[in-house]
Write a protein that holds these residues in place. Structure first.
Motif, mmCIF file in Angstrom:
data_model
loop_
_atom_site.group_PDB
_atom_site.id
_atom_site.type_symbol
_atom_site.label_atom_id
_atom_site.label_comp_id
_atom_site.label_asym_id
_atom_site.label_seq_id
_atom_site.Cartn_x
_atom_site.Cartn_y
_atom_site.Cartn_z
ATOM 1 N N SER A 165 0.845 -1.193 0.000
ATOM 2 C CA SER A 165 0.000 0.000 0.000
ATOM 3 C C SER A 165 0.877 1.238 0.000
ATOM 4 N N GLU A 166 0.264 2.405 -0.198
ATOM 5 C CA GLU A 166 1.030 3.650 -0.164
ATOM 6 C C GLU A 166 1.726 3.812 1.179
ATOM 7 N N ASP A 167 1.016 3.530 2.262
ATOM 8 C CA ASP A 167 1.619 3.671 3.589
ATOM 9 C C ASP A 167 2.794 2.708 3.765
ATOM 10 N N GLU A 168 2.648 1.478 3.257
ATOM 11 C CA GLU A 168 3.729 0.497 3.392
ATOM 12 C C GLU A 168 4.962 0.921 2.593
ATOM 13 N N ARG A 170 5.818 3.957 1.717
ATOM 14 C CA ARG A 170 6.445 5.122 2.360
ATOM 15 C C ARG A 170 7.183 4.716 3.630
ATOM 16 N N SER A 171 6.574 3.893 4.458
ATOM 17 C CA SER A 171 7.196 3.557 5.736
ATOM 18 C C SER A 171 8.433 2.698 5.545
ATOM 19 N N LYS A 172 8.381 1.710 4.655
ATOM 20 C CA LYS A 172 9.542 0.852 4.423
ATOM 21 C C LYS A 172 10.695 1.647 3.818
ATOM 22 N N ASP A 175 12.039 4.087 6.496
ATOM 23 C CA ASP A 175 12.798 3.356 7.519
ATOM 24 C C ASP A 175 14.200 3.005 7.016
ATOM 25 N N ASN A 202 3.092 3.354 -7.680
ATOM 26 C CA ASN A 202 3.894 2.887 -6.557
ATOM 27 C C ASN A 202 5.334 3.369 -6.660
ATOM 28 N N ILE A 205 5.489 6.960 -5.643
ATOM 29 C CA ILE A 205 5.490 7.086 -4.182
ATOM 30 C C ILE A 205 6.883 6.802 -3.634
ATOM 31 N N THR A 209 9.048 9.619 -1.696
ATOM 32 C CA THR A 209 9.527 9.443 -0.325
ATOM 33 C C THR A 209 10.993 9.824 -0.216
ATOM 34 N N ARG A 212 11.168 13.579 -0.201
ATOM 35 C CA ARG A 212 10.773 14.124 1.081
ATOM 36 C C ARG A 212 11.883 13.939 2.120
#
Length: 217
Positions: A165-168, A170-172, A175, A202, A205, A209, A212
């Motif tokens: 997902s978008e959140d996954e 971005r977070s991976k 991190d 994807n 994104i 990231t 950002r």
């Protein structure tokens, strides 16, 4: 390659070739190649010498077509011990590097099954950079890679970039960027090929990231 090199001028254009040991495995069967490390090493070396000769000509063709460099994908070398990786893979990749690499044409060695124990062998090739798979901890890899050698990696291309997902995503990605922020030679990348069917959104994104993180947003 020549079409890409002549029309894409805002980013490097790299060719990609398979590695000599991996190609030998494709030709003879990977199980047989792995067995012949012990059973018929002379015959295996003979096959790899032939694949190396072919791959030198292939790499030179990319250079002559105007590519900015090549990636040598040698995943099978991570399936053997570090010493055998050197004998049956890295020694031959060294021949390719010596034949084609110069200041304007770098060679990147990719091994998505490599462990930290294989990195010394990969470095011995003299390649300009290393590309590593998502099974390795990039912090451990960067700890043994000299700061002058770019190290590329290593977001999971399937579970994260294709299916996440978008959140996954971005977070991976964030991190990973935070975990290696102390290393100046890290280059964000996937851990291996981007699989067919990966949504372009994807990848947007993924790179957003990075932007950002670079800007602190």
């Amino acid at each position: 390659a020549s079409i890409c090199a002549n029309t894409i001028n805002d980013r490097p254009v790299f060719g990609c070739i398979i590695g000599p040991f991996s190609l030998a495995g494709r030709l003879s069967g990977m199980t047989e190649a792995l067995m012949n490390i012990h059973a018929e090493p002379d015959m295996l070396h003979a096959v790899i010498r032939k694949t190396t000769e072919f791959l030198v000509s292939y790499a030179l063709a990319f250079r002559e077509a105007g590519a900015d460099g090549i990636v040598i994908a040698e995943p099978a070398a991570g399936l053997v011990s570090p010493s055998h990786c050197g004998e049956f893979s890295s020694d031959y990749i060294t021949s390719i590097v010596k034949a084609v690499q110069d200041e304007s044409f770098p060679v990147i060695v990719h091994n998505c099954s490599a462990t930290v124990r294989h990195i010394g062998s990969m470095l011995s090739t003299g390649a300009a950079g290393l590309h590593l798979g998502n099974t390795i901890d990039m912090r451990d890899a960067l700890a043994v890679i000299p700061p002058g050698i770019p190290a590329f990696g290593n977001i999971d291309p399937v579970s994260v970039l294709r299916n996440g997902s978008e959140d996954e995503i971005r977070s991976k990605t964030m991190d990973l960027l935070k975990s290696v922020s102390g290393f100046t030679n890290f280059v964000l990348s996937s851990g291996c090929d981007i699989p067919p069917g990966t949504p372009a959104e994807n990848l947007d994104i993924f790179f957003d990231t990075l932007d950002r993180f670079d800007t602190g947003n």
